[in-house]
Design a protein around this motif. Structure first.
Motif, PDB file in Angstrom:
ATOM      1  N   MET A 182     -43.959  -6.883 -26.848  1.00  0.00           N
ATOM      2  CA  MET A 182     -42.915  -7.789 -27.354  1.00  0.00           C
ATOM      3  C   MET A 182     -43.310  -9.244 -27.082  1.00  0.00           C
ATOM      4  O   MET A 182     -43.746  -9.573 -25.977  1.00  0.00           O
ATOM      5  N   ALA A 183     -43.194 -10.077 -28.136  1.00  0.00           N
ATOM      6  CA  ALA A 183     -43.422 -11.519 -27.964  1.00  0.00           C
ATOM      7  C   ALA A 183     -42.070 -12.201 -28.090  1.00  0.00           C
ATOM      8  O   ALA A 183     -41.338 -11.941 -29.054  1.00  0.00           O
ATOM      9  N   ILE A 184     -41.734 -13.026 -27.123  1.00  0.00           N
ATOM     10  CA  ILE A 184     -40.415 -13.661 -27.172  1.00  0.00           C
ATOM     11  C   ILE A 184     -40.519 -15.182 -27.079  1.00  0.00           C
ATOM     12  O   ILE A 184     -41.407 -15.719 -26.441  1.00  0.00           O
ATOM     13  N   THR A 185     -39.603 -15.813 -27.732  1.00  0.00           N
ATOM     14  CA  THR A 185     -39.503 -17.274 -27.643  1.00  0.00           C
ATOM     15  C   THR A 185     -38.157 -17.697 -28.218  1.00  0.00           C
ATOM     16  O   THR A 185     -37.536 -16.964 -28.983  1.00  0.00           O
ATOM     17  N   ASP A 186     -37.737 -18.878 -27.824  1.00  0.00           N
ATOM     18  CA  ASP A 186     -36.533 -19.417 -28.464  1.00  0.00           C
ATOM     19  C   ASP A 186     -36.932 -20.382 -29.585  1.00  0.00           C
ATOM     20  O   ASP A 186     -36.106 -21.076 -30.141  1.00  0.00           O
ATOM     21  N   HIS A 187     -38.237 -20.424 -29.868  1.00  0.00           N
ATOM     22  CA  HIS A 187     -38.710 -21.248 -30.990  1.00  0.00           C
ATOM     23  C   HIS A 187     -39.924 -20.553 -31.589  1.00  0.00           C
ATOM     24  O   HIS A 187     -41.066 -20.954 -31.387  1.00  0.00           O
ATOM     25  N   LEU A 188     -39.668 -19.477 -32.301  1.00  0.00           N
ATOM     26  CA  LEU A 188     -40.758 -18.620 -32.774  1.00  0.00           C
ATOM     27  C   LEU A 188     -41.527 -19.223 -33.950  1.00  0.00           C
ATOM     28  O   LEU A 188     -42.751 -19.125 -34.006  1.00  0.00           O
ATOM     29  N   LEU A 222     -41.312  -8.922 -32.471  1.00  0.00           N
ATOM     30  CA  LEU A 222     -41.188 -10.381 -32.377  1.00  0.00           C
ATOM     31  C   LEU A 222     -39.711 -10.704 -32.205  1.00  0.00           C
ATOM     32  O   LEU A 222     -38.907 -10.451 -33.099  1.00  0.00           O
ATOM     33  N   ALA A 223     -39.392 -11.233 -31.043  1.00  0.00           N
ATOM     34  CA  ALA A 223     -37.974 -11.460 -30.735  1.00  0.00           C
ATOM     35  C   ALA A 223     -37.666 -12.949 -30.654  1.00  0.00           C
ATOM     36  O   ALA A 223     -38.405 -13.717 -30.034  1.00  0.00           O
ATOM     37  N   HIS A 224     -36.595 -13.312 -31.315  1.00  0.00           N
ATOM     38  CA  HIS A 224     -36.147 -14.711 -31.279  1.00  0.00           C
ATOM     39  C   HIS A 224     -34.660 -14.705 -30.970  1.00  0.00           C
ATOM     40  O   HIS A 224     -33.852 -14.247 -31.777  1.00  0.00           O
ATOM     41  N   VAL A 225     -34.308 -15.185 -29.806  1.00  0.00           N
ATOM     42  CA  VAL A 225     -32.884 -15.278 -29.460  1.00  0.00           C
ATOM     43  C   VAL A 225     -32.513 -16.759 -29.442  1.00  0.00           C
ATOM     44  O   VAL A 225     -33.106 -17.549 -28.714  1.00  0.00           O
ATOM     45  N   GLU A 226     -31.566 -17.111 -30.281  1.00  0.00           N
ATOM     46  CA  GLU A 226     -31.105 -18.500 -30.355  1.00  0.00           C
ATOM     47  C   GLU A 226     -29.991 -18.678 -29.331  1.00  0.00           C
ATOM     48  O   GLU A 226     -29.105 -17.818 -29.228  1.00  0.00           O
ATOM     49  N   GLN A 267     -47.594  -2.233 -36.506  1.00  0.00           N
ATOM     50  CA  GLN A 267     -46.271  -2.347 -37.117  1.00  0.00           C
ATOM     51  C   GLN A 267     -45.557  -3.539 -36.469  1.00  0.00           C
ATOM     52  O   GLN A 267     -45.611  -3.711 -35.250  1.00  0.00           O
ATOM     53  N   VAL A 268     -44.932  -4.338 -37.308  1.00  0.00           N
ATOM     54  CA  VAL A 268     -44.238  -5.516 -36.769  1.00  0.00           C
ATOM     55  C   VAL A 268     -42.739  -5.361 -36.981  1.00  0.00           C
ATOM     56  O   VAL A 268     -42.286  -5.101 -38.098  1.00  0.00           O
ATOM     57  N   GLU A 269     -42.003  -5.461 -35.902  1.00  0.00           N
ATOM     58  CA  GLU A 269     -40.536  -5.395 -35.995  1.00  0.00           C
ATOM     59  C   GLU A 269     -39.958  -6.738 -35.570  1.00  0.00           C
ATOM     60  O   GLU A 269     -40.577  -7.469 -34.802  1.00  0.00           O
ATOM     61  N   SER A 270     -38.778  -7.016 -36.063  1.00  0.00           N
ATOM     62  CA  SER A 270     -38.182  -8.304 -35.694  1.00  0.00           C
ATOM     63  C   SER A 270     -36.812  -8.115 -35.038  1.00  0.00           C
ATOM     64  O   SER A 270     -36.070  -7.192 -35.370  1.00  0.00           O
ATOM     65  N   VAL A 271     -36.545  -8.984 -34.107  1.00  0.00           N
ATOM     66  CA  VAL A 271     -35.210  -9.044 -33.505  1.00  0.00           C
ATOM     67  C   VAL A 271     -34.819 -10.517 -33.513  1.00  0.00           C
ATOM     68  O   VAL A 271     -35.454 -11.336 -32.841  1.00  0.00           O
ATOM     69  N   ILE A 272     -33.846 -10.830 -34.327  1.00  0.00           N
ATOM     70  CA  ILE A 272     -33.400 -12.229 -34.411  1.00  0.00           C
ATOM     71  C   ILE A 272     -31.901 -12.239 -34.174  1.00  0.00           C
ATOM     72  O   ILE A 272     -31.150 -11.576 -34.898  1.00  0.00           O
ATOM     73  N   THR A 273     -31.492 -12.970 -33.192  1.00  0.00           N
ATOM     74  CA  THR A 273     -30.059 -12.962 -32.890  1.00  0.00           C
ATOM     75  C   THR A 273     -29.622 -14.254 -32.201  1.00  0.00           C
ATOM     76  O   THR A 273     -30.447 -15.026 -31.721  1.00  0.00           O
ATOM     77  N   LEU A 274     -28.347 -14.423 -32.203  1.00  0.00           N
ATOM     78  CA  LEU A 274     -27.749 -15.551 -31.489  1.00  0.00           C
ATOM     79  C   LEU A 274     -27.130 -14.954 -30.230  1.00  0.00           C
ATOM     80  O   LEU A 274     -26.312 -14.030 -30.327  1.00  0.00           O
ATOM     81  N   ILE A 292     -40.696  -1.699 -23.206  1.00  0.00           N
ATOM     82  CA  ILE A 292     -41.855  -2.531 -23.511  1.00  0.00           C
ATOM     83  C   ILE A 292     -43.016  -2.269 -22.548  1.00  0.00           C
ATOM     84  O   ILE A 292     -42.822  -2.105 -21.348  1.00  0.00           O
ATOM     85  N   ASP A 293     -44.253  -2.233 -23.117  1.00  0.00           N
ATOM     86  CA  ASP A 293     -45.456  -2.068 -22.293  1.00  0.00           C
ATOM     87  C   ASP A 293     -46.012  -3.418 -21.857  1.00  0.00           C
ATOM     88  O   ASP A 293     -46.679  -3.519 -20.830  1.00  0.00           O
ATOM     89  N   LEU A 294     -45.799  -4.410 -22.706  1.00  0.00           N
ATOM     90  CA  LEU A 294     -46.323  -5.750 -22.393  1.00  0.00           C
ATOM     91  C   LEU A 294     -45.396  -6.794 -23.023  1.00  0.00           C
ATOM     92  O   LEU A 294     -45.014  -6.669 -24.188  1.00  0.00           O
ATOM     93  N   LEU A 295     -45.097  -7.787 -22.221  1.00  0.00           N
ATOM     94  CA  LEU A 295     -44.258  -8.876 -22.728  1.00  0.00           C
ATOM     95  C   LEU A 295     -45.110 -10.145 -22.787  1.00  0.00           C
ATOM     96  O   LEU A 295     -45.774 -10.499 -21.807  1.00  0.00           O
ATOM     97  N   VAL A 296     -45.100 -10.798 -23.945  1.00  0.00           N
ATOM     98  CA  VAL A 296     -45.905 -12.015 -24.126  1.00  0.00           C
ATOM     99  C   VAL A 296     -44.948 -13.195 -24.280  1.00  0.00           C
ATOM    100  O   VAL A 296     -44.023 -13.142 -25.101  1.00  0.00           O
TER     101      VAL A 296
END
Lengths: 487, 280
Positions: free
Chosen positions: B136-142, B164-168, B223-230, B246-250
């Protein structure tokens, strides 16, 4: 609606008073920015004062207006003021309306209102942004191609939409794409060239600019005739302006293959479909825009439509487009440039009063002293040149619409024939004069506004200094063109 | 729509930042431990297992720094400078008397993540990590963060899933909307809806371009999955990480405006002690 002046005598002092008011209006419009007042407020106040003084000095016709009458040898109603009917008429019926209502040229207002509403609703389909981004992609991010493509797009948008909308669309895209391509240092050149080209594009058709509408309708020039006569000049002037702009602002092609590939990648990042909410509405807009242009172009020969005129066509198309947004049509009404509409209406009222105060007659007499023969079918070279250069000079310091309205009225009342090149002198002069100064036209003012918004320093003098070579070349070419082909 | 700002907004919105994969070179990996040779060799072995699932198996020469080779931060930095690694693999709380202290990362990791330019792989002290099937790659500014996504994609096993996770930040959003609610010239309901839509649209567009690029590449398809949320940044990320096993968090840790670790990365790095973290 160009009215025949009242035959009633007006004293010299009254004429001088109203002439001073007209002069003051022109000066105030030239100083619009300094006064921090909208055009509509300035012209509106002058209209109020003119009407009031017109009433005080009893120069205005307060008799009922006759509508639906036919020309006749004898007056059908002796009480009716002939100035409203354009001579002796019979039949029809009297309508009581405030004196300032028939003062307004409602045909022109309908064209402006209908066209702007139509363009606004069509914009919502994403059509214009789609075109603009496709053009950007076609340039592959090459600065010179981008200048040529944006310049051509400015001319076409100015011709089909209006100068201000064209400048807003192309100008805002220019800012975004030059930022993306890291070509911010070229922003001044691009915006200036685009600003200047809006006034060239504004010459292409009868409905491309307000002076064209006013002068063209007064001279009874059809849409097709206007296009055929103006387009050769527009093509040549556009090419010359773009080449001169590329040279003076050192805008060149990219030669390095790596830079080319990077520029291409940058522009490919634009998504032209981003602004499209519905593909159905998008294609509907494409069809409607095509139909709009065709209908406007053929209004004068279309059965039934020709009597209803172009204003009806513009309003009808806007009404059809609004069906898509029937529940939120009020948002589009709010977006209409009411300042511009109110300005035109006020201006028509002022001109109307000036006519009854015989100020326009006096200006016409003055014009007749300067010009050798206003009524000649083929205007003299001196008259054509003087009127074109004079119109350009006047338009450069104040709004070209009062000039167009005033000169159209004067030429019309003095009996200038339809074939005379003097009409074209006014059209070319009024449009191109706007390129001499930043306040000369609304679209160059928009270009300067975009420059200031993005911190590109541009003073009045600075603009004149940079724009003068282009304006001189354009006006010189127009002069040669009118003298050789339109006189 | 004859307003200048409206058209500029339309064009800015149309200006996408498509994903462009960056080449990831991992030719030298430095393993830093506070243990002895045996413990270090065990960690090297674990790392080979961890990266072994990758098709173009990342099997660079592993250099090692053992516990007795450095006793202060300055020494460690000098040794790292000599090796010039492409990635550092290390553990939390190096040389701390209580290595599993759950309130800090320890001085060595703190400094490494901020001073050293190469990524730091922070692994748990236990051995329950051996694959990279779920990254999983996370950022608040993807949007436009090609660097983050490229690293995450490079370390995802072929056929594995990259989330690919983006939490606003909802708190910040609510505060701005509350301020807008006090400005009479702005329609609050329209502003709230439009701003929310636009905030979530940008990462969605970017993830779509990541999907198109990463799922179709030859040789290393993932495979690419997305998680976009507020939502609440920390809580939502923790919830997402637990839910997806998750096996690895980036994640990014460097912040141009400050010397300390990026605001969100620090609490996550402290609290998520059972998941390997790649700190960029």
């Amino acid at each position: 609606m160009f009215l025949i002046a009242s035959q009633a005598t007006v004293s010299l002092s009254v004429k001088i008073l109203f002439a001073c008011l007209l002069l003051a209006l022109i000066v105030c419009l030239a100083l619009e920015e300094k006064l921090h007042a909208k055009k509509s407020v300035i012209a509106g106040l002058f209209a109020v004062v003119c009407l009031f003084l017109g009433s005080v000095f009893q120069i205005l016709p307060f008799a009922p207006v006759v509508v639906g009458s036919q020309p006749a040898t004898e007056s059908a109603s002796p009480e009716v003021d002939e100035s409203h009917t354009g001579g002796q008429h019979e039949g029809g019926h009297e309508v009581i309306m405030p004196v300032y209502v028939p003062a307004i040229n409602w045909g022109v207002i309908a064209i402006i209102l209908g066209s702007s509403l139509f363009v606004d609703v069509t914009s919502k389909s994403g059509l214009f942004t789609w075109i603009a981004i496709r053009v950007t992609k076609a340039s592959r991010g090459d600065p010179l191609l981008l200048l040529y493509f944006y310049g051509t797009m400015t001319v076409i948008f100015s011709a089909v939409l209006n100068n201000v909308t064209a400048m807003i669309i192309v100008g805002s895209l220019t800012v975004v794409s030059l930022d993306k391509l890291k070509l911010r240092d070229k922003l001044l050149g691009f915006l200036l060239i685009e600003g200047l080209l809006t006034n060239i594009g504004g010459l292409l058709t009868l409905i491309s600019s307000v002076p064209n509408i006013i002068v063209g309708t007064a001279a009874n020039i059809s849409f097709v005739e206007f296009f055929l006569k103006a387009s050769p000049y527009v093509v040549v002037a556009t090419i010359v302006t773009l080449m001169l702009g590329a040279r003076l602002f050192a805008i060149r092609r990219i030669k390095d293959p790596e830079q080319k590939a990077k520029a291409l990648e940058q522009v490919e990042g634009f998504d032209e479909t981003d602004g499209i909410e519905s593909w159905g509405f998008f294609w509907f807009s494409v069809v409607m825009l095509g139909l709009f242009i065709i209908t406007i172009a053929t209004t004068s020969v279309l059965p039934f439509i020709s009597d209803l005129e172009m204003g009806f066509v513009a309003l009808s198309f806007s009404a059809v487009m609004l069906i898509r947004y029937k529940a939120e049509a009020d948002q589009f009404y709010k977006a209409i440039d009411w300042d511009l509409i109110a300005f035109f209406m006020s201006l028509f009222v002022v001109i109307y009063v000036m006519e009854y105060a015989h100020v326009l007659n006096e200006i016409g007499n003055g014009l007749q002293l300067v010009l050798s023969d206003i009524t000649a079918e083929s205007a003299s070279a001196a008259d054509t040149s003087m009127l074109l250069i004079g119109s350009a000079g006047f338009s450069s310091v104040t709004d070209n619409i009062p000039l167009a309205a005033m000169l159209a009225n004067i030429l019309n009342s003095l009996g200038t024939p339809h074939e005379s090149g003097l009409w074209w002198s006014v059209i070319f002069g009024a449009n191109l004069g706007g390129n001499l100064t930043p306040i000369g036209s609304a679209s160059t003012l928009v270009a300067v506004t975009i420059m200031h918004k993005h911190r590109v320093p541009m003073s009045f003098g600075g603009f004149v200094k940079i724009a003068i070579p282009y304006a001189v070349v354009q006006i010189g070419m127009a002069l040669v063109y009118v003298l050789l082909f339109l006189r | 729509m004859t307003n200048l700002d409206q058209f500029e907004s339309v064009f800015k919105s149309a200006d996408r930042q498509p994903f462009s994969e960056e080449p990831i070179n991992l030719e030298k990996v430095l393993v830093v431990t506070d243990g002895d040779a045996q413990q270090t060799e065990q960690l090297n072995y674990q790392l080979r297992q961890f990266f072994g699932g990758l098709e173009h198996a990342i099997d660079p020469p592993y250099s090692s720094l053992m516990g007795d080779q450095f006793s202060n931060v300055k020494q460690l930095l000098e040794k790292i400078e000599q090796v010039q690694p492409d990635m550092i693999c290390t553990l939390r709380n190096l040389h701390d008397p209580i290595p599993e202290l759950p309130y800090s990362l320890g001085a060595y990791v703190d400094v490494m993540t901020q001073v050293i330019s190469c990524p730091v792989l922070l692994v748990p002290r236990h051995d329950q990590w051996s694959k990279t099937n779920e990254v999983m790659a996370i950022t608040d500014h993807l949007s436009g963060d090609n660097h983050l996504v490229s690293y995450a994609a490079a370390l995802t096993s072929p056929g594995g899933t990259l989330i690919l996770a983006h939490v606003e930040d909802e708190q910040a959003f609510t505060r701005y909307i509350s301020t807008i609610g006090k400005i009479p010239t702005i329609d609050t309901a329209i502003a709230e809806e439009d701003i929310r839509d636009q905030l979530l649209k940008e990462p969605a567009d970017y993830i779509l371009s990541c999907q198109q690029a990463l799922e179709q590449r030859s040789g290393h398809s993932i495979q690419v999955e997305s998680v976009i949320t507020l939502g609440h940044l920390l809580e939502d990320y923790k919830r997402l990480i637990n839910r997806h096993e998750i096996d690895l968090l980036v994640l990014n840790t460097k912040d141009e405006d400050q010397l300390a670790m990026h605001g969100l990365a620090y609490p996550l790095a402290i609290e998520l002690r059972d998941v390997p973290l790649l700190l960029l």
